[in-house]
Design an enzyme around this catalytic site. Sequence first.
Site, PDB file in Angstrom:
ATOM      1  N   GLY A  12       0.764  -1.315   0.052  1.00  0.00           N
ATOM      2  CA  GLY A  12      -0.072   0.000  -0.073  1.00  0.00           C
ATOM      3  C   GLY A  12       0.867   1.267   0.116  1.00  0.00           C
ATOM      4  O   GLY A  12       1.913   1.025   0.004  1.00  0.00           O
ATOM      5  N   LYS A  32       4.174  12.910  -2.183  1.00  0.00           N
ATOM      6  CA  LYS A  32       5.020  11.641  -1.590  1.00  0.00           C
ATOM      7  C   LYS A  32       5.916  12.071  -0.540  1.00  0.00           C
ATOM      8  O   LYS A  32       6.617  13.081  -0.662  1.00  0.00           O
ATOM      9  CB  LYS A  32       5.849  10.974  -2.686  1.00  0.00           C
ATOM     10  CG  LYS A  32       6.758   9.950  -2.331  1.00  0.00           C
ATOM     11  CD  LYS A  32       7.505   8.999  -3.357  1.00  0.00           C
ATOM     12  CE  LYS A  32       8.596   8.050  -2.876  1.00  0.00           C
ATOM     13  NZ  LYS A  32       8.642   7.396  -4.106  1.00  0.00           N
ATOM     14  N   ASP A  74       7.884   5.917   8.553  1.00  0.00           N
ATOM     15  CA  ASP A  74       7.694   7.213   9.033  1.00  0.00           C
ATOM     16  C   ASP A  74       6.726   8.111   8.235  1.00  0.00           C
ATOM     17  O   ASP A  74       5.938   9.049   8.608  1.00  0.00           O
ATOM     18  CB  ASP A  74       8.896   7.938   9.601  1.00  0.00           C
ATOM     19  CG  ASP A  74       9.645   8.264   8.438  1.00  0.00           C
ATOM     20  OD1 ASP A  74       9.392   7.838   7.207  1.00  0.00           O
ATOM     21  OD2 ASP A  74      10.849   8.893   8.684  1.00  0.00           O
ATOM     22  N   ARG A 111       3.468  14.198  -6.994  1.00  0.00           N
ATOM     23  CA  ARG A 111       3.475  13.394  -8.437  1.00  0.00           C
ATOM     24  C   ARG A 111       2.180  13.775  -9.235  1.00  0.00           C
ATOM     25  O   ARG A 111       1.134  13.827  -8.506  1.00  0.00           O
ATOM     26  CB  ARG A 111       3.638  12.037  -8.032  1.00  0.00           C
ATOM     27  CG  ARG A 111       4.797  11.755  -7.083  1.00  0.00           C
ATOM     28  CD  ARG A 111       5.347  10.346  -7.334  1.00  0.00           C
ATOM     29  NE  ARG A 111       4.562   9.418  -6.616  1.00  0.00           N
ATOM     30  CZ  ARG A 111       4.740   8.084  -6.376  1.00  0.00           C
ATOM     31  NH1 ARG A 111       5.838   7.683  -6.684  1.00  0.00           N
ATOM     32  NH2 ARG A 111       4.072   7.308  -5.583  1.00  0.00           N
ATOM     33  N   ARG A 164      -1.200   0.000  -9.808  1.00  0.00           N
ATOM     34  CA  ARG A 164      -0.053  -0.749 -10.203  1.00  0.00           C
ATOM     35  C   ARG A 164      -0.480  -2.137 -10.392  1.00  0.00           C
ATOM     36  O   ARG A 164      -1.604  -2.519  -9.685  1.00  0.00           O
ATOM     37  CB  ARG A 164       0.786  -0.494  -8.780  1.00  0.00           C
ATOM     38  CG  ARG A 164       1.413   0.753  -8.425  1.00  0.00           C
ATOM     39  CD  ARG A 164       1.611   0.953  -7.093  1.00  0.00           C
ATOM     40  NE  ARG A 164       1.523   2.446  -6.830  1.00  0.00           N
ATOM     41  CZ  ARG A 164       2.907   3.000  -6.596  1.00  0.00           C
ATOM     42  NH1 ARG A 164       3.990   2.113  -6.795  1.00  0.00           N
ATOM     43  NH2 ARG A 164       3.049   4.499  -6.495  1.00  0.00           N
ATOM     44  N   ASP A 166       4.927  -3.967  -7.288  1.00  0.00           N
ATOM     45  CA  ASP A 166       4.142  -2.802  -6.806  1.00  0.00           C
ATOM     46  C   ASP A 166       4.579  -1.508  -7.456  1.00  0.00           C
ATOM     47  O   ASP A 166       4.026  -0.531  -7.175  1.00  0.00           O
ATOM     48  CB  ASP A 166       4.173  -2.954  -5.383  1.00  0.00           C
ATOM     49  CG  ASP A 166       5.604  -2.708  -4.673  1.00  0.00           C
ATOM     50  OD1 ASP A 166       6.134  -3.853  -5.094  1.00  0.00           O
ATOM     51  OD2 ASP A 166       6.163  -1.964  -3.962  1.00  0.00           O
ATOM     52  N   ASN A 167       5.626  -1.766  -8.060  1.00  0.00           N
ATOM     53  CA  ASN A 167       6.457  -0.479  -8.608  1.00  0.00           C
ATOM     54  C   ASN A 167       6.135  -0.548 -10.385  1.00  0.00           C
ATOM     55  O   ASN A 167       6.804   0.001 -11.009  1.00  0.00           O
ATOM     56  CB  ASN A 167       7.810  -0.216  -8.480  1.00  0.00           C
ATOM     57  CG  ASN A 167       8.173   0.020  -7.085  1.00  0.00           C
ATOM     58  OD1 ASN A 167       7.145   0.503  -6.230  1.00  0.00           O
ATOM     59  ND2 ASN A 167       9.274  -0.314  -6.511  1.00  0.00           N
ATOM     60  N   ASP A 169       7.816   5.497  -9.328  1.00  0.00           N
ATOM     61  CA  ASP A 169       8.360   5.277  -8.053  1.00  0.00           C
ATOM     62  C   ASP A 169       9.856   4.984  -8.335  1.00  0.00           C
ATOM     63  O   ASP A 169      10.569   4.126  -8.686  1.00  0.00           O
ATOM     64  CB  ASP A 169       8.336   3.804  -7.562  1.00  0.00           C
ATOM     65  CG  ASP A 169       7.066   4.123  -6.616  1.00  0.00           C
ATOM     66  OD1 ASP A 169       6.415   4.981  -6.616  1.00  0.00           O
ATOM     67  OD2 ASP A 169       6.975   2.971  -5.334  1.00  0.00           O
TER      68      ASP A 169
END
Length: 519
Positions: A101, A124, A136, A194, A201, A271-272, A281
């Site tokens: 996620g 991002k 974080d 972005r 994805r 996922d990219n 990404d």
Amino acid sequence: MHALHFDNRYVNELPGDPERSPRRREVRGALWSAVDPTPVAAPVLLAHSPEVAALVGLGEADVASPDFARVFGGNALLPGMQPYAGNYGGHQFGNWAGQLGDGRAITLGEVVSARGERWELQLKGAGPTPYSRTADGRAVLRSSIREFLCSEAMHHLGVPTTRALSLVGTGEPVVRDMFYDGHPKPEPGAIVCRVAPSFLRFGHYQLPASRGETDLLRTLVDFTIRRDFPHLAGEGETLYAAWFAEVCERTAVMVAHWMRVGFVHGVMNTDNMSVLGLTIDYGPYGWIDDYDPDWTPNTTDAQGRRYRFGWQPRVAGWNLSRFAQALSPLLDGVEALQEGLQRFADAYARADHDTIARKLGLAECRDDDIECMTVLQGLLQQGEVDMTLFFRALMDADLSDASLSAFDDAFYNARKRETVAPGLRDWLAAYARRRADDVLDAATRRERMRLANPRYVLRNYLSQQAIDTAEAGDLSGVHELLDVMRRPYDDQPGRERYAGRRPDWARDRAGCSMLSCSS
Ligand code: AMP
Ligand code: MG
């Protein structure tokens, strides 16, 4: 800025998570979680892309207003924004990783521009989300500069990519252990906004499939086709097959461009991988200096080198197979998916042949030309020859000059130059004969080569220099590099230093040749 028109179809048409807090959790049965950006201490606009601002409908006055840094630093929302983090999974380095996620990406909304184009705005580094796991939700300045610059550089190079609107400094430190060696230190934080028609994805489809949530999977596929592939006709399985085939084709074209310009993504996890076939990404990516198909910029990948330059086409194929597996519950047999994968192979071969013809300045790529390019690549690797400089010099080289002086700038190692010189002379002679047999006139050939072989690429050390000065408070290097990369195929007098080969000091320096995922 307040006039931007939002139409947030993703959150309005797809099932979301009922809980509304950034508490880390597993989210089942839902494709997104509402979450607000976490405000930062002192948002300051460090750089922006005028082209992207114009695309989404923002003028220079909007960019200059104090609200701009507040909104794109995560401290304020515009009317119509509905922030959320997307839910997806993925295969990381070949292994299924389960739910990942958007751990530090937060979509603000979908802008519909005056031209009717849909642009998703995504921050991002805007703070924790339910998907942040142990991290974080923030991003450091160095990695944000790299994403900002590379998104725009790739676009201007003609490579399908997500874009970058803005780079905002947060005024807050972010602690990172850059080399995972027990030396964490505070670094300046930043947020990139972005922009892309969609950030969906492969992993978005893999996650519901892995959980047996077939209805949710179907809902997402139907939505994607409706919103992002409205030109596709048919229904049911035929439509799904057509969609998969198009994703395969777009992926092939994207990777062929990477190979043309010498871009190494570095983390081609599923996922990219964007379903729109966009480069997405930007993490520990890198650019090829000396031609080396075995090179990977990613220190996390140094052992297996799964994501090395020369393996990118096959990894893309592997990723598409995983994607096909995720879609298989929606289709009766496997044939349609196999056909899609074949489309990938065919489309990649086509795009690769087109690249060969364009890079060598030939009207068409014949079977012999494929071998001709392979031989050349072998020589470039053996001789440690700079890829970008070699091809650019080939455009104007005297092919009969035995001294190879046209390529002086492209060699990194005098001894290796001696070793490959005879082979290169033979290759140039064969290439000269091939050219003589080609229909293009000299001017057309030169223009064809110029537009396929960039003068400027975003060499790793150039970004690192811009980062070093930016960390000391001077953003002029970032601005200048962004400007150079606006016209990568043009000679830009006075900017020769951006077109040179990698200096020796940068060969083994962190950030220039080796990058970690810590960002
Ligand atoms: P990447 O390798 O950058 O594509 O990231 C893989 C996963 O880790 C994604 O789900 C990211 O959202 C998540 N991630 C990476 N860095 C952070 C961070 N600093 N905070 C929260 N999640 C992160
Ligand atoms: Mg990622």
